[in-house]
Design a protein around this motif. Sequence first.
Motif, PDB file in Angstrom:
ATOM      1  N   LEU A 225     -58.910 -17.401 -37.060  1.00  0.00           N
ATOM      2  CA  LEU A 225     -57.729 -17.454 -37.901  1.00  0.00           C
ATOM      3  C   LEU A 225     -57.325 -16.070 -38.402  1.00  0.00           C
ATOM      4  O   LEU A 225     -56.140 -15.781 -38.592  1.00  0.00           O
ATOM      5  CB  LEU A 225     -57.975 -18.387 -39.095  1.00  0.00           C
ATOM      6  CG  LEU A 225     -58.141 -19.869 -38.757  1.00  0.00           C
ATOM      7  CD1 LEU A 225     -58.522 -20.655 -40.002  1.00  0.00           C
ATOM      8  CD2 LEU A 225     -56.863 -20.430 -38.146  1.00  0.00           C
ATOM      9  N   ALA A 226     -58.328 -15.194 -38.611  1.00  0.00           N
ATOM     10  CA  ALA A 226     -58.043 -13.858 -39.126  1.00  0.00           C
ATOM     11  C   ALA A 226     -57.549 -12.908 -38.045  1.00  0.00           C
ATOM     12  O   ALA A 226     -56.914 -11.900 -38.365  1.00  0.00           O
ATOM     13  CB  ALA A 226     -59.289 -13.278 -39.786  1.00  0.00           C
ATOM     14  N   THR A 227     -57.833 -13.197 -36.781  1.00  0.00           N
ATOM     15  CA  THR A 227     -57.506 -12.246 -35.721  1.00  0.00           C
ATOM     16  C   THR A 227     -56.545 -12.806 -34.678  1.00  0.00           C
ATOM     17  O   THR A 227     -56.172 -12.085 -33.756  1.00  0.00           O
ATOM     18  CB  THR A 227     -58.794 -11.804 -34.992  1.00  0.00           C
ATOM     19  OG1 THR A 227     -59.447 -12.951 -34.440  1.00  0.00           O
ATOM     20  CG2 THR A 227     -59.738 -11.097 -35.959  1.00  0.00           C
ATOM     21  N   ARG A 228     -56.124 -14.058 -34.779  1.00  0.00           N
ATOM     22  CA  ARG A 228     -55.251 -14.660 -33.786  1.00  0.00           C
ATOM     23  C   ARG A 228     -53.930 -15.108 -34.402  1.00  0.00           C
ATOM     24  O   ARG A 228     -53.885 -15.551 -35.545  1.00  0.00           O
ATOM     25  CB  ARG A 228     -55.936 -15.867 -33.134  1.00  0.00           C
ATOM     26  CG  ARG A 228     -57.133 -15.504 -32.271  1.00  0.00           C
ATOM     27  CD  ARG A 228     -56.702 -14.967 -30.936  1.00  0.00           C
ATOM     28  NE  ARG A 228     -57.818 -14.388 -30.194  1.00  0.00           N
ATOM     29  CZ  ARG A 228     -57.724 -13.935 -28.952  1.00  0.00           C
ATOM     30  NH1 ARG A 228     -56.569 -13.996 -28.330  1.00  0.00           N
ATOM     31  NH2 ARG A 228     -58.761 -13.403 -28.351  1.00  0.00           N
ATOM     32  N   ASP A 229     -52.876 -14.996 -33.626  1.00  0.00           N
ATOM     33  CA  ASP A 229     -51.571 -15.492 -34.044  1.00  0.00           C
ATOM     34  C   ASP A 229     -51.549 -17.004 -33.858  1.00  0.00           C
ATOM     35  O   ASP A 229     -51.791 -17.493 -32.740  1.00  0.00           O
ATOM     36  CB  ASP A 229     -50.478 -14.827 -33.201  1.00  0.00           C
ATOM     37  CG  ASP A 229     -49.110 -15.412 -33.477  1.00  0.00           C
ATOM     38  OD1 ASP A 229     -48.725 -15.457 -34.658  1.00  0.00           O
ATOM     39  OD2 ASP A 229     -48.434 -15.836 -32.520  1.00  0.00           O
ATOM     40  N   PRO A 230     -51.280 -17.777 -34.908  1.00  0.00           N
ATOM     41  CA  PRO A 230     -51.377 -19.237 -34.792  1.00  0.00           C
ATOM     42  C   PRO A 230     -50.338 -19.848 -33.856  1.00  0.00           C
ATOM     43  O   PRO A 230     -50.580 -20.926 -33.301  1.00  0.00           O
ATOM     44  CB  PRO A 230     -51.189 -19.724 -36.236  1.00  0.00           C
ATOM     45  CG  PRO A 230     -50.477 -18.609 -36.929  1.00  0.00           C
ATOM     46  CD  PRO A 230     -50.937 -17.349 -36.284  1.00  0.00           C
ATOM     47  N   LEU A 231     -49.194 -19.191 -33.660  1.00  0.00           N
ATOM     48  CA  LEU A 231     -48.141 -19.769 -32.822  1.00  0.00           C
ATOM     49  C   LEU A 231     -48.421 -19.573 -31.340  1.00  0.00           C
ATOM     50  O   LEU A 231     -48.339 -20.516 -30.547  1.00  0.00           O
ATOM     51  CB  LEU A 231     -46.785 -19.149 -33.184  1.00  0.00           C
ATOM     52  CG  LEU A 231     -45.598 -19.584 -32.318  1.00  0.00           C
ATOM     53  CD1 LEU A 231     -45.359 -21.081 -32.439  1.00  0.00           C
ATOM     54  CD2 LEU A 231     -44.341 -18.803 -32.696  1.00  0.00           C
ATOM     55  N   THR A 232     -48.763 -18.366 -30.946  1.00  0.00           N
ATOM     56  CA  THR A 232     -48.920 -18.049 -29.524  1.00  0.00           C
ATOM     57  C   THR A 232     -50.368 -18.029 -29.058  1.00  0.00           C
ATOM     58  O   THR A 232     -50.624 -18.095 -27.854  1.00  0.00           O
ATOM     59  CB  THR A 232     -48.297 -16.678 -29.237  1.00  0.00           C
ATOM     60  OG1 THR A 232     -48.999 -15.667 -29.982  1.00  0.00           O
ATOM     61  CG2 THR A 232     -46.825 -16.662 -29.636  1.00  0.00           C
TER      62      THR A 232
END
Length: 394
Positions: A225-232
């Motif tokens: 969650l801290a290092t990834r874009d939630p949409l893509t």
Amino acid sequence: MDWPAIHVPTLTLAMVGGFGLMVLQIALSGWRSLPRRETLSWIGVCAALLASAALFALRRQLPEWLLVLTSNAILGLGLLAMVWTVLQLLDIAPRWRVVVGAFVLYAAVVLLSLGLPQSKRIALTTAAAASFLLPLVVTVLRRGWGVGSALRSIGLALVALELVLCWRALDALMYPQDYQNLAGQLFAPLGQGLSMLLLMLAVLGVGFGYVLAAHERAHKELHRLATRDPLTGCRNRRRLDQIMNAELARLHRGGSVLSFMLIDLDDFKALNDQLGHGVGDAALRHVVKLLRQRLRATDKLARMGGEEFGVVLPSTDAAGALQVAAQVRRALHEQPLPLPDGSTRKLTASIGIVTLPTGTQANRHAVYEAADKAMYEAKRGGKDGARASGWMDL
């Protein structure tokens, strides 16, 4: 040679204390940070084992048939909860027909064993419990061994549990005299007492391994969650900053050339206004899919925000980066965005490229700024193009 015997009250106290400690640890460490249903299931496992230990302590006060039925039923339910919870850790949906069928078979074996001598009954029910757990052991070893150290510890503890169950069943058949009149014994023969002690330790190992694995999974989720874009699903700006810092430090130490590519979708605001934010989100996911198909495993893709994407290209000079940009633009032309009404919409992008040499002193902010200037040059040149900024501009 006379083998030493094990004091049964001490063993019973150790079992009650061990399972009670496991209940306490899971309740305190997992109640706020672990999934509630899994935590409740493991507390149920521990409570069932604790109840089995308590029934063993009260074996002199209970009829033998009631003790056998109750203890095996509680133990079976505890094993069932253990199977469900471990499968949840592996993100495997339980095949309930198979699991319930195996549990019913276990219960039938327990009922059929009531008419047998005590040693044969113990051997049969113990073998049934080992058979019930065997598919779980194989699944954890196959699916969980490479996931993390905590799941490996669960796998090893389950293997130990399986081996001890088999040993206890075999020992009961080979030395039936050691498994008679359990209610009246103050000291248990070594085989019987040691197998019970090792069973307790193996179950405790599975339980404590679950706590570690669940915390390890929660930590990985927080990191994602801290290092990834939630949409893509690609990296976010925070992770990109970390990667750029590491790559620039490598260049400063004498590493090979590095290129950075800034991709900005053309007329994205108009797309959102005309077709809605749902189509805009689909466009971003579509672009990420195309980019991943054309980037190397060593290249790092991140969403910088809005419709902007950054790509770190290690060991890539300006000519190589321009070639990658051309492939990206060609992919956007050849694979337009599918729309909900069945039509398509062609997407284009303006791309700015910065290439840095060995020994550069540039920081990531300067790299982003230079790439941004090059990208706006592509915009002013009519969009749907790429511009390279020389590293000397930094």
